[in-house]
Scaffold this motif. Sequence first.
Motif, PDB file in Angstrom:
ATOM      1  N   PHE A  44       0.739  -1.195   0.105  1.00 15.39           N
ATOM      2  CA  PHE A  44       0.045  -0.064  -0.250  1.00 15.39           C
ATOM      3  C   PHE A  44       0.797   1.221  -0.164  1.00 15.39           C
ATOM      4  N   ILE A  45       1.834   1.270   0.848  1.00 14.40           N
ATOM      5  CA  ILE A  45       2.660   2.267   0.971  1.00 14.40           C
ATOM      6  C   ILE A  45       3.574   2.635  -0.437  1.00 14.40           C
ATOM      7  N   LEU A  46       4.017   1.489  -0.857  1.00 17.06           N
ATOM      8  CA  LEU A  46       4.855   1.710  -2.223  1.00 17.06           C
ATOM      9  C   LEU A  46       4.020   2.339  -3.366  1.00 17.06           C
ATOM     10  N   LEU A  47       2.802   1.721  -3.512  1.00 18.47           N
ATOM     11  CA  LEU A  47       1.631   2.135  -4.404  1.00 18.47           C
ATOM     12  C   LEU A  47       1.359   3.646  -4.407  1.00 18.47           C
ATOM     13  N   PHE A  48       0.922   3.927  -3.153  1.00 19.89           N
ATOM     14  CA  PHE A  48       0.253   5.248  -2.889  1.00 19.89           C
ATOM     15  C   PHE A  48       1.356   6.309  -2.142  1.00 19.89           C
ATOM     16  N   TYR A  49       2.754   5.870  -2.429  1.00 17.39           N
ATOM     17  CA  TYR A  49       3.622   6.655  -1.748  1.00 17.39           C
ATOM     18  C   TYR A  49       3.583   8.310  -1.720  1.00 17.39           C
ATOM     19  N   LYS A  50       3.227   8.645  -3.035  1.00 17.42           N
ATOM     20  CA  LYS A  50       3.202  10.086  -3.241  1.00 17.42           C
ATOM     21  C   LYS A  50       2.062  10.648  -2.936  1.00 17.42           C
ATOM     22  N   GLU A  51       0.823   9.995  -2.962  1.00 19.80           N
ATOM     23  CA  GLU A  51      -0.246  10.274  -2.285  1.00 19.80           C
ATOM     24  C   GLU A  51      -0.311  10.369  -0.801  1.00 19.80           C
ATOM     25  N   LEU A  52      -0.060   9.502  -0.343  1.00 28.46           N
ATOM     26  CA  LEU A  52       0.170   9.465   1.179  1.00 28.46           C
ATOM     27  C   LEU A  52       1.204  10.617   1.777  1.00 28.46           C
ATOM     28  N   LYS A  53       2.332  10.770   1.110  1.00 25.83           N
ATOM     29  CA  LYS A  53       3.055  11.948   1.355  1.00 25.83           C
ATOM     30  C   LYS A  53       2.227  13.184   1.282  1.00 25.83           C
ATOM     31  N   LEU A  54       1.506  13.281   0.106  1.00 31.29           N
ATOM     32  CA  LEU A  54       0.692  14.631  -0.016  1.00 31.29           C
ATOM     33  C   LEU A  54      -0.169  14.969   0.973  1.00 31.29           C
ATOM     34  N   ALA A  55      -0.918  13.811   1.033  1.00 33.69           N
ATOM     35  CA  ALA A  55      -2.168  13.776   2.090  1.00 33.69           C
ATOM     36  C   ALA A  55      -1.655  14.093   3.470  1.00 33.69           C
ATOM     37  N   THR A  56      -0.368  13.646   3.906  1.00 33.34           N
ATOM     38  CA  THR A  56       0.131  13.946   5.244  1.00 33.34           C
ATOM     39  C   THR A  56       0.566  15.364   5.413  1.00 33.34           C
ATOM     40  N   PHE A  57       1.002  15.827   4.246  1.00 32.57           N
ATOM     41  CA  PHE A  57       1.646  17.084   4.815  1.00 32.57           C
ATOM     42  C   PHE A  57       0.914  18.167   4.274  1.00 32.57           C
ATOM     43  N   ASP A  58      -0.025  17.854   3.105  1.00 32.08           N
ATOM     44  CA  ASP A  58      -1.133  18.968   2.688  1.00 32.08           C
ATOM     45  C   ASP A  58      -2.246  18.315   2.327  1.00 32.08           C
ATOM     46  N   SER A  59      -3.196  17.881   3.351  1.00 29.71           N
ATOM     47  CA  SER A  59      -4.094  17.395   3.066  1.00 29.71           C
ATOM     48  C   SER A  59      -5.317  18.049   2.272  1.00 29.71           C
ATOM     49  N   ALA A  60      -5.285  19.476   2.063  1.00 26.36           N
ATOM     50  CA  ALA A  60      -6.231  20.504   1.468  1.00 26.36           C
ATOM     51  C   ALA A  60      -5.573  20.246   0.102  1.00 26.36           C
ATOM     52  N   LEU A  61      -4.403  20.336   0.048  1.00 24.63           N
ATOM     53  CA  LEU A  61      -4.160  20.150  -1.522  1.00 24.63           C
ATOM     54  C   LEU A  61      -4.187  19.159  -2.302  1.00 24.63           C
ATOM     55  N   CYS A  62      -4.123  17.867  -1.367  1.00 26.73           N
ATOM     56  CA  CYS A  62      -4.449  16.705  -1.879  1.00 26.73           C
ATOM     57  C   CYS A  62      -5.764  16.565  -2.315  1.00 26.73           C
ATOM     58  N   ALA A  63      -6.827  17.126  -1.566  1.00 27.11           N
ATOM     59  CA  ALA A  63      -8.171  16.966  -2.092  1.00 27.11           C
ATOM     60  C   ALA A  63      -8.377  17.885  -3.502  1.00 27.11           C
ATOM     61  N   THR A  64      -7.638  18.755  -3.542  1.00 22.28           N
ATOM     62  CA  THR A  64      -8.074  19.518  -4.557  1.00 22.28           C
ATOM     63  C   THR A  64      -7.436  18.935  -5.868  1.00 22.28           C
TER      64      THR A  64
END
Lengths: 245, 370, 371
Positions: free
Chosen positions: B158-178
């Motif tokens: 899961f972490i390997l597949l979604f590494y960049k998404e997880l990283k983004l969601a962790t540090f900037d959840s709002a940007l991740c949503a947009t």
Amino acid sequence: MSTVIEVRDLTVAYRENPVLWDIDLDVGSGTLMAIVGPNGAGKTTLIKTILGLIKPAAGQIRILGQPYHKVATSVGYVPQRGSVDWDFPTSVLDVVLMGLYGRLGWIRRPGSMQRKEALAALEKVDMVDYSHQQISQLSGGQQQRVFLARALVQKAQVYFMDEPLQGVDATTEHAIIDLLQVLRSSGKTVVVVHHDLQTVSSYFDEVFLLNIRRISSGPVSEVFTDQNLKLTYGGRVAIIKEPTS
Amino acid sequence: MSAFHWEIQLVSMVVATACALPGTFLVLRKMAMMSDAISHAILPGIVIGFFLTENLSSPLLILGGAVAGLLTVALVEWIRKTDRVREDAAIGLVFSTLFALGVLMIAQFANDVHLDIDAVLLGELAFVPFDRLMLFGRDLGPQALYATGIVGLLCAGFILLFYKELKLATFDSALCATLGFLPGVLHYSLMGLVSMTAVAAFDAVGSILVIALMVGPPASAYLMTHQLSKMILYSIILAILAAISGYWAAYLLDASIAGCMATMVGVEFAVLFCVAPHQGLLVAWKRRRHQRWAFAIKMLVIHLLQHEDTPESEQECRVDHLQDHLAWEQPFAEGVVARALSRKLIRSVGEYLELTPSGRNLAHQAMVHV
Amino acid sequence: MIEQLLGDYTLRTVTLGAAILGAVSGVLSTFVVLRQQSLLGDAVSHAALPGIGLAFLITGSKASLILMIGAGIAGWLGTALVLLITHSSRVKYDSALGLVLSVFFGIGLVLLTFIQKSSLPNQAGLDSFLFGQAASLVMEDVLTMTVVGGLALVVILLFWKEFKLLAFDPDFARSLVLPVRWLDVGCTTLLVVVIVIGLQTVGVVLMSAMIIAPAAAARQWTDHFGMMTLISMIIGMLCGTGGSILSATTSNLPTGPIIVVCTSGVVVMSILAAPHRGILWNKIRQILQNRRLRAEAVLLDLFDLAKQHETPEYPHMEEVLRVIYPQSGSLLRQLQGLQSKGLVMRNEHGAWALTPDGVIRCHQLIKERTP
């Protein structure tokens, strides 16, 4: 006019980063002063440090010629409205009574005398009708008036207010400014953190321009110039001058 | 050294790794206490799963636990949204209630099933080798190894597949949503993984020490690095170290293996807390001592600059006035002046101090820099 | 059952102990919930475990006061460590809590297993602190709980207004030169004390619920701080009593968990049904208000339609109104509701018209809605 607040070479650091550099500040009695500066300029920090809430790295602070803790009962404080939980289960009158805790001392509870004083303070901000309301039911402007009443009940010589006009309605804004001017006329000293550049000249006598260090301070007419504002805000501000008729 | 010892160590290493993976994100997302909530709240899920399968290592239990864990997350979310109770209280209420329900279920059916509440809460690694996976009559090793191994691989995948998404969601959840990455879905997937890991691991280390393994190594790694990928790597290394050293400590003391592993997690954190590069207390203390002088010198030059060419400069720039005005002790003030003189930032003119060009430069820099 | 309650020594002791625990933790929970320290409570109760083991190892005694002191010191140390970690490193509060909670618990386990496997005498029953074992309470334990808990309550009463200000606005308290740091330490120490009191009855794992649930429930019933504390205390006491009686009269229901489930039940009930704040009431109020608004809209439409005629009481057929509300199936119901209030009437042809009262009401509504 005697000096009421005297700050010398005040430096405040958070961890290793300076947030206030070598600040000098003098405020005389009967002065209504605005502290103005961009976000992160250290306005709140300056007030909190004067009130002993933050320990400075260096410098001296005297209020009425004494260190703060000796004259605390002569100093009133209005924190930022957002600094407390307004869903706290307490009433308007209760909050105002908190202003008297300093004078009451340990263990003693507020009695009818104190209640009367609190009601009188609420009268001044036109909030008597709300004295038994729970504080979460108040509007932003009403919350601010309650905080103001809590400071008024302290019957202080010097008042520090952190953004008392932030997010209040126009009626409240005028009521608060009228009240501050009454305080000033009765010889009190009022220092207000203020964010609205347009109203500085009409509301205040003196202004303190701050951005980590003191940019300039003194009577509004002398200090509140375009050049000083550019220095304070780094050239990103234009004040719209009202046409002089 | 018998095979049992190796098997126990192998299982504890796998458990530790599996916990450290989702734990890193819990720590970074400031949700470490969700591991506490979930590891308690999975109890009723485990109990129901156990009633159905009568087997503590069944995959069905992992599913039941995951459902209970997600239920906890959803319940907390729901209570928080009603705006009647704050989030911290909601978390505390939901998991303790679910845990209490689990205990009551066990107590009610205690006579029918062999599920010991101590076993769930505390686990017993020493018994892990006795529960073996048999396939076609062949002994494939302890069951727990497979359960935790599979969940661990799931986490890693899961972490390997979604590494960049997880990283983004962790540090900037709002940007991740947009950007359309659905932080909500990521959040629930992560919570689901935490629940599954907790269930898979409880059998071995018990539900409370799952918290130690999920929070401890990532928190220690957080002291060592600012980089996500390195933090994951360090977490895994620290988790494995704690598992092995904990095992041997338990062996020597003849005490609970899981307890010793948690203790070692604590020891690791304590050591890093004191000596970690950049973050450790020791380094911070040294840096602060150094910075105290540097800071004071900056203060001095700024002070001199502020009062340069002003009418009160004669007063302000005298050496003996520094003590009054900057509230410095005399030896300290002298030390600062001596250091500034030797670095040619100031020069003394009679009793007054004056900035040199390089001192003026420093003062300007210091003020712009802030 | 009352007879049974009074007659049975164990039951009487357990019930009394649980009631006292409920009352004291109820009072403290007000501060915990309002100061948002719920999860700190959880950490403290887990962190108390090694203190129990160490106290026993050092003294060899199982007297509840000695174990309480050990647990208290460990819990307090845990809190201090959480503060130290958050203050002097970049590790966040939640991680510090989780770390201290689980590591202390782990050390506690090591100590307990060590004690169990050692040949120390008189060691049985220490692990009852994990989940609590109310049945093991004796009168002496209850007495200790009463005295310690009573002292905690006295301290709260003495410094009532200071603690209240601390919870509401610590910065303002500091500006009054109150020793906020010491008040904070005091308040947290009381939290530790109360948790320690409950360990034998409810256990370290579930104690955190006892210092959250009563206040979370009480908050829904009142907006007054003192009243909230009182209600919280009563809820704690009732759930303690009720839970222990339920546990004693039903087989296989351990006391601690059942008390926790009881208090949580009260929380859920309060969130749903408390007047003013209860979400059920809010829903009902909302539905009623929507219904009233819809009915008023129909009334005003009748008024508007009649404007085109000489009298405001001019009647209109239902079909005409239905043109305005093509989808609404409830039109007839609205009209009948208005009719029962005497605001509209139906004439012999089946047409609807405003009554004189209805006209007056319309004028009122229009006045209300124009600012």
